[in-house]
Design a protein around this motif. Structure first.
Motif, PDB file in Angstrom:
ATOM      1  N   ILE G  30      -8.915 -18.262  -0.602  1.00  0.00           N
ATOM      2  CA  ILE G  30      -9.266 -17.178   0.319  1.00  0.00           C
ATOM      3  C   ILE G  30      -8.002 -16.512   0.868  1.00  0.00           C
ATOM      4  N   ILE G  31      -7.056 -17.373   1.293  1.00  0.00           N
ATOM      5  CA  ILE G  31      -5.815 -16.831   1.838  1.00  0.00           C
ATOM      6  C   ILE G  31      -5.106 -15.938   0.825  1.00  0.00           C
ATOM      7  N   LEU G  32      -5.058 -16.421  -0.418  1.00  0.00           N
ATOM      8  CA  LEU G  32      -4.386 -15.647  -1.458  1.00  0.00           C
ATOM      9  C   LEU G  32      -5.057 -14.298  -1.668  1.00  0.00           C
ATOM     10  N   ILE G  33      -6.407 -14.332  -1.675  1.00  0.00           N
ATOM     11  CA  ILE G  33      -7.147 -13.064  -1.849  1.00  0.00           C
ATOM     12  C   ILE G  33      -6.806 -12.117  -0.705  1.00  0.00           C
ATOM     13  N   ILE G  34      -6.902 -12.636   0.551  1.00  0.00           N
ATOM     14  CA  ILE G  34      -6.558 -11.798   1.704  1.00  0.00           C
ATOM     15  C   ILE G  34      -5.135 -11.253   1.548  1.00  0.00           C
ATOM     16  N   PHE G  35      -4.211 -12.150   1.153  1.00  0.00           N
ATOM     17  CA  PHE G  35      -2.819 -11.757   0.954  1.00  0.00           C
ATOM     18  C   PHE G  35      -2.701 -10.540   0.050  1.00  0.00           C
ATOM     19  N   PHE G  36      -3.409 -10.607  -1.109  1.00  0.00           N
ATOM     20  CA  PHE G  36      -3.282  -9.497  -2.055  1.00  0.00           C
ATOM     21  C   PHE G  36      -3.934  -8.222  -1.534  1.00  0.00           C
ATOM     22  N   ILE G  37      -5.075  -8.375  -0.797  1.00  0.00           N
ATOM     23  CA  ILE G  37      -5.737  -7.196  -0.224  1.00  0.00           C
ATOM     24  C   ILE G  37      -4.804  -6.527   0.792  1.00  0.00           C
ATOM     25  N   VAL G  38      -4.289  -7.343   1.746  1.00  0.00           N
ATOM     26  CA  VAL G  38      -3.408  -6.797   2.778  1.00  0.00           C
ATOM     27  C   VAL G  38      -2.200  -6.119   2.141  1.00  0.00           C
ATOM     28  N   LYS G  39      -1.616  -6.809   1.124  1.00  0.00           N
ATOM     29  CA  LYS G  39      -0.437  -6.269   0.457  1.00  0.00           C
ATOM     30  C   LYS G  39      -0.727  -4.889  -0.142  1.00  0.00           C
ATOM     31  N   THR G  40      -1.854  -4.797  -0.860  1.00  0.00           N
ATOM     32  CA  THR G  40      -2.201  -3.547  -1.524  1.00  0.00           C
ATOM     33  C   THR G  40      -2.443  -2.440  -0.509  1.00  0.00           C
ATOM     34  N   ILE G  41      -3.289  -2.734   0.521  1.00  0.00           N
ATOM     35  CA  ILE G  41      -3.594  -1.722   1.533  1.00  0.00           C
ATOM     36  C   ILE G  41      -2.308  -1.279   2.227  1.00  0.00           C
ATOM     37  N   GLY G  42      -1.528  -2.273   2.677  1.00  0.00           N
ATOM     38  CA  GLY G  42      -0.291  -1.968   3.401  1.00  0.00           C
ATOM     39  C   GLY G  42       0.604  -1.051   2.609  1.00  0.00           C
ATOM     40  N   LYS G  43       0.833  -1.415   1.360  1.00  0.00           N
ATOM     41  CA  LYS G  43       1.728  -0.609   0.529  1.00  0.00           C
ATOM     42  C   LYS G  43       1.226   0.819   0.372  1.00  0.00           C
ATOM     43  N   THR G  44      -0.092   0.956   0.179  1.00  0.00           N
ATOM     44  CA  THR G  44      -0.675   2.296   0.020  1.00  0.00           C
ATOM     45  C   THR G  44      -0.466   3.119   1.285  1.00  0.00           C
ATOM     46  N   VAL G  45      -0.808   2.512   2.445  1.00  0.00           N
ATOM     47  CA  VAL G  45      -0.687   3.231   3.724  1.00  0.00           C
ATOM     48  C   VAL G  45       0.753   3.699   3.938  1.00  0.00           C
ATOM     49  N   ILE G  46       1.704   2.769   3.743  1.00  0.00           N
ATOM     50  CA  ILE G  46       3.108   3.114   3.963  1.00  0.00           C
ATOM     51  C   ILE G  46       3.543   4.259   3.044  1.00  0.00           C
ATOM     52  N   SER G  47       3.200   4.126   1.765  1.00  0.00           N
ATOM     53  CA  SER G  47       3.586   5.166   0.806  1.00  0.00           C
ATOM     54  C   SER G  47       3.033   6.521   1.208  1.00  0.00           C
ATOM     55  N   ARG G  48       1.720   6.553   1.606  1.00  0.00           N
ATOM     56  CA  ARG G  48       1.072   7.804   2.022  1.00  0.00           C
ATOM     57  C   ARG G  48       1.824   8.443   3.181  1.00  0.00           C
ATOM     58  N   MET G  49       2.099   7.611   4.217  1.00  0.00           N
ATOM     59  CA  MET G  49       2.787   8.137   5.396  1.00  0.00           C
ATOM     60  C   MET G  49       4.100   8.832   5.040  1.00  0.00           C
ATOM     61  N   PHE G  50       4.862   8.192   4.167  1.00  0.00           N
ATOM     62  CA  PHE G  50       6.159   8.763   3.824  1.00  0.00           C
ATOM     63  C   PHE G  50       6.013   9.997   2.945  1.00  0.00           C
TER      64      PHE G  50
END
Lengths: 286, 286, 286, 286, 286, 286, 286
Positions: G30-50
């Motif tokens: 479960i932790i690993l799944i959450i990890f990958f979800i957070v990672k993907t969302i985070g990266k997308t959000v950051i990229s969009r902002m910039f």
């Protein structure tokens, strides 16, 4: 902090603050005026004292200039730190408590001060042991030139091409002082393998003698030492002489000119690089 | 501080202050006079003692000079620090409490003192182990020359070109002393590939013998070792000899001259660089 | 301090002081006499013991000399420190309390002592692991020569040109000992590109064989390895041989002479540098 | 201390002291005998154990020799320190209390021990990670040679010229082990600019093939890579081959010989340096 | 932590959190706006003040620009740290307690801060001692160029090829300032061994004179020093001149052109490399 | 200690001791057997897991191999330390109390451990930031080669000549990874000064085009940049191309061959070094 | 420990342990799944902002990319450490207590962390002072290339040959940024000593003018400075020009080609190396 700023904006007594600011500004001006007066008077007094010392000839002029520059340097440092202290106090900052409450920063500042102490200690011993005076020609590390100032924290050396070097005193370890006695002029000249060594030595010796008669910068006669080495195309003869300080290059140039002309006259060859050519005509291609 | 200054200006008893200043100035003069008297007497006494020691020949002259300069150096350092202490006290400053209350600065000063201790410790062992005496020809690091003084903190070395090096003792690690026994003269001479090696060796040997008969600085006969290496155009012969100290260069020069003349006489060629030329006439362009 | 001096001048009982000074001087003389007696006896005893050990041949002579010099060195150091202690006490100074009360200086002295300990520890292991004995030919850092003494604090190495190196033991890290077994003689000889390699190898091999028959310093036959590299004008042949220790240079010289003569006899060329010349006569200027 | 000595001289019971000295001497002898017995037995037992291990072929011979030397080295160190402890105790000295009461010296000794620990830790990992075994050909820093011993504190490496290097383990950082797999033979050969590259490549390839057929040390066929670079007078061709360990130099020599002979046969020139000469006859001087 | 997360998810008052987030975002915007306003006003005020100072000509323009850039730099650093503090507080983080509770990290941060302090201390003394101003041509370590900014933490130097160097101030030790006075133009010219030195010196001197008349950048006449050295094919003559700052290269170029043309006119040869060829026809091969 | 040994010899219950020794020996054997079983199973399990991962292609093969080797390395280290702990306990030694009671040695061990931690920290970040994988071609400091293992403490790099480098991770600072994208092929070719540059550029361009058509390793067409520099005898033309990774050398070789052949065909000269000869017949000697 | 293991084996409740292991495994997934979800969302959000920021053109594109990469880098580091903490907790390990109880190891870890802090501090100032942006061409120490990422701990620089350098930020001291303004094109060309300097300068000047007309990358006209130096066979003329960034090499190449062609046309010689040959026929050997 946002709230603090709001409260601060309301709480402030703007009128009184104006007055206080004005007072501080006035004090600042007075301090600056005193600063400049003290600086001018101090510098004049110090300079006069050293000029007097120079006239009495108790010390060499170089030594007097060295100490004069040092004392002026010391005076201006002390002045700056005293007035900086006064100005800090004016704004209600106490340096001692600032440093005492620094914690981690204190450590860092301690290390910074270490470098400063190291500068001063080295400078102190350079002066005490008279390692160099203003006007000496020295080499320190990779820097060569005339000393312009031996200061509290830095030594100024001017290279012959006009560049001024600022060296922190801690960078000074071995000092090579070229102004502490007579210097040596060294000339190497190559003669052809075909020439007689004895004849060449005689010609060079007489040329050196004639230079010595004219040039009073030569203290210990140019000695023609003999065969210094076998070059690939020439037998190298070495000539040494003691000269007065800083005149070694001039003497070398004169010796070179005289020896060259003497050898020309005696028809002793200063050889160009030689090479033996063996013709081989194997494998001639079309 | 502004107010303090104002108060201080009012509070001061100007008359009394004048008197005090005058007293301090008087004391200063007396101290300086004592200082110069003690210095003069001390130096004379020390010099006399060592002169006496030198006459009794219990030690080599070099050793006596070394110790004399060291003791004079030590004496002047102690004198300066004692009088500096007295003068500080005159102005009401106590060094011990100054240092004790230094805090962060104390650390920095400790590090500074470390360098000083390091100088003294190294100097102490250099002297105890007699690594060098005044007058020895030494190489320390990149500095070569004659030792002029082994002091408490610095060693003075004069290079052959007249430059005086001031080296902090801590800079001294490996000392190469060239004045501790006989030295070696080494001459390399190249003969042509076409010459007979045996004949060349015989000629060089007889030349060396004749030099040895005349020159009493040669202690162990010049040995003609044989073919040291194959150069690009010459076969290199090496000659070695043991000579009295500092005479190695003179012996080398004499050997070079003698060998050159002997080879000339025997018509054995000292070759110029050789090159085989192959003519090729392909692609001649207009 | 001024007042103290005045008081001190009055308070002093000059007569008693004279007597005390005289007593101290007498004691000093007695101590010095004892010092020289102990030194002489100690040195004799130590030397005798090691001479005895050398006769019994329990150890190699080199090892005995090494240990003898070390023990003498150790003995003189202990003696000096003991007598220095006695003399300090004579003048009423106690070293322990001096050091204990040193504060900041104590730290500096600690660092100084660190260097000393480092010297002794390294020296101890150099001896225990028999890394070098007196008489060995070693290379340490940039210093090459014969070991003359492995001492408590310094190692003395004499270079082949006669220079004596004093190395603090802490400077010793990797020791290259050239006296621990047979050495290698290496000769490189270039033959012309036009010559047959097989023929040249055969000639060189027979020359090497004849050298080996005569020279008993060669332990493992000179091996002619083959074509080591292609030079710009020559094909380089390499020859290797194992020789007894310190004889490698002599063997190399003999091999060089023999090979040169063999190649000359077989008319195989040792080539001079070659160059192909292409004549071009474009753009001839007046 | 003077008085103490006097008192001590009177107070001493000389007879009893003689007896005690004799006892200590006897004990010393017994300890030394035990020391040599334990040493001999221990060394024999350890050697036997490893010989047994070598026979069972659980480990490579190199590894067995490495460990054997290490254990012997470890054993002798422990023995020396134990017996040193016993002898110190014999004379009534307790090492622990000596060190505990050392104060400043303790710090210095701690730094000394640091070096020792650093040696042991590095040595431990070198062994654990099997970075080198006795018999391997390694390069560590500027030292190249065959490993003779990986010890507790030092590693012994013997260079090819016979020199034995003693390296403190702390000096070891990056280890280049040349005995961990097949090595590469690399030959560069220059052909003339006028020759056809294709033809040259073909000739070299067939020469390489013929070498490969004979020489079984070549594991991966000599690959003729092509034009490596344009030299000033030649087109450089590079040849690479994989060989069994330590045979790379032999293979290179054979390849060089074969290629040279093949090119000679095919009349493809290995060019000497070329130069185009332009004759210019301006400014002819008398 | 898994459970904590679950509890945390349930416990959270999502609505209130939204509001709070919105509030923080609003505050953030306000702070940023204030930040930009303060920044703009501050920069304008500082620039104006220095422009005024420059007009009054109390300081050199370079000095004014140096101080202006420094104060702007200082101002922006203080601004950034103040606003960073405010923003941290906004999110409920207190830097002081963060650092205080850092433990091991605190030590690490202390070392980091040390570097920063070292930068500032060095920068402070560089400014106080006026070692360089904006616009000066300096060499620091291996970097040469025009100073663009002496900042709180870094100094910007632009090299002549356009590269901008960012140097942390701690990297600055010895500063070579080439803009502190007149510079030296140095020209070396080689004449043929066959030419008369006296004649050549005369021609060069007159050429130098004519350049001096035209070029007002020459302050101290070009001195033709004499024979500087014997080259392999030429006698080297050295010419020195003092020029205004930064004009030394231009003067050198003009001198070179003038001397070349004068020598050409007087038909004194500037020689090409010479070589003596000896033809040898031994061992002619077919 | 002598008495203790005697007492100990008497006091010992030899029978019981035998039994105990035997017990310990038995336990040791059991532990060793367990050790080997655990080691074998562990290694198999880890290898299987990574093989599975490699099949699923979630990561590149290089990355999988890197992690597999790292985990195996980690596993064996942990195993060794656990079993070392068990064996120490077997002999009644407790490591924790040993270290705690170490005093001065503890400090030394702390410094030793520092190196170890430094290795692990650096290794951790090298892996986390994917600076290199097994199979990459990297340059670290002066070592170039293919990464074979990125371990807990050391990184193994195999150079192209077959040497295996063991680098402690702390030695790794800047990593130059040559396997992170396309590489550049760079060819410099010199043409004669007499040739037309335009013509030469055209010929080279067409040669490059024809290579590109055949060689699929070229990604970005070979660009003929133009005149890179003026050599002493040739005008240097530079050609650049982007190639697939590790194919740059092959492409360079092919380009060199093609360009050489094209220039030959177009009769554009690749010049040999040129020299202008001026004949001078002054001073002809008999 | 042996007994503990036995007891432990008996005491274990194997069934319950299985269940627990399974639970932990589930949580891990479960932790690993959450990890990958957070990672993907985070990266997308950051990229969009910039990307948004880049569109608004408030900052240069390079600056945006720099900050975007930095924030992504920061985000992934924080994520990894948070999840590592969660996983440790899952297995019942508490990092804080682990570190607190580390003792000696704690010190070692502190030093390790110091390196990390040093990386981050340097990186912080590099960004704050805008020393380099992604896409800049920089030289840091011995590494030259285009910046690809300025990260939290490392900076990635890609050299022109395709190599990617990973530099720990602490390795960065002086940054040479070649993308901060116009660059300089520098061409040195040698003409024959026989040519008229004035004529040559005129020809070169007109060639430069014609290049400038065509090439718009030249910002400040190519200045023909004059005689830069006397080469052994040529008079060197220097030409300088200011060009747009990164176009300096292209401009240099064009200038070289144009000047070469202009000089050819005007028949001004670019000389080959010259040499004067003196024929000497002494000592002709048979």
């Amino acid at each position: 902090m946002m709230e603090k700023i709001e409260k601060w904006l309301l709480k402030v007594n703007w009128g009184e603050m104006m007055v206080q600011s004005w007072m501080i500004f006035l004090k600042l001006c007075i301090i600056l005026i005193i600063f400049f007066i003290v600086k001018t008077i101090g510098k004049t007094v110090i300079s006069r004292m050293f000029d007097q010392a120079a006239k009495n000839k108790r010390m060499t002029t170089n030594r007097v200039v060295t100490l004069q520059k040092l004392v002026l340097n010391l005076f201006s440092y002390i002045l700056i730190f005293v007035f900086a202290g006064i100005i800090f106090e004016l704004f209600g900052l106490d340096i001692k408590t600032l440093i005492a409450g620094a914690g981690i920063l204190g450590l860092a500042i301690g290390f910074g001060a270490q470098g400063l102490v190291s500068d001063i200690v080295t400078g102190f011993f350079v002066l005490l042991e008279k390692q160099m005076d203003v006007g000496d020609f020295v080499t320190i590390g990779s820097v060569s030139g005339i000393v312009e100032e031996v200061g509290l924290r830095t030594t100024h050396v001017r290279a012959f091409d006009g560049t001024l070097f600022y060296m922190p005193n801690r960078e000074i370890s071995t000092v090579a002082n070229h102004s502490r006695g007579n210097m040596q002029a060294l000339v190497d000249i190559g003669i052809a393998y075909e020439e007689s060594i004895d004849e060449a030595l005689a010609v060079i010796r007489s040329a050196c003698e004639s230079v010595k008669e004219v040039n009073e910068n030569i203290i210990e006669g140019p000695n023609v030492l003999g065969v210094q080495s076998f070059g690939s195309s020439e037998v190298v003869i070495r000539i040494l002489a003691k000269t007065t300080n800083m005149e070694q290059w001039g003497v070398e140039r004169e010796l070179r000119k005289a020896i060259k002309e003497a050898l020309d006259e005696a028809e002793i060859e200063i050889p160009y690089p030689h090479q033996v050519h063996i013709e081989k005509k194997v494998k001639v291609m079309a």
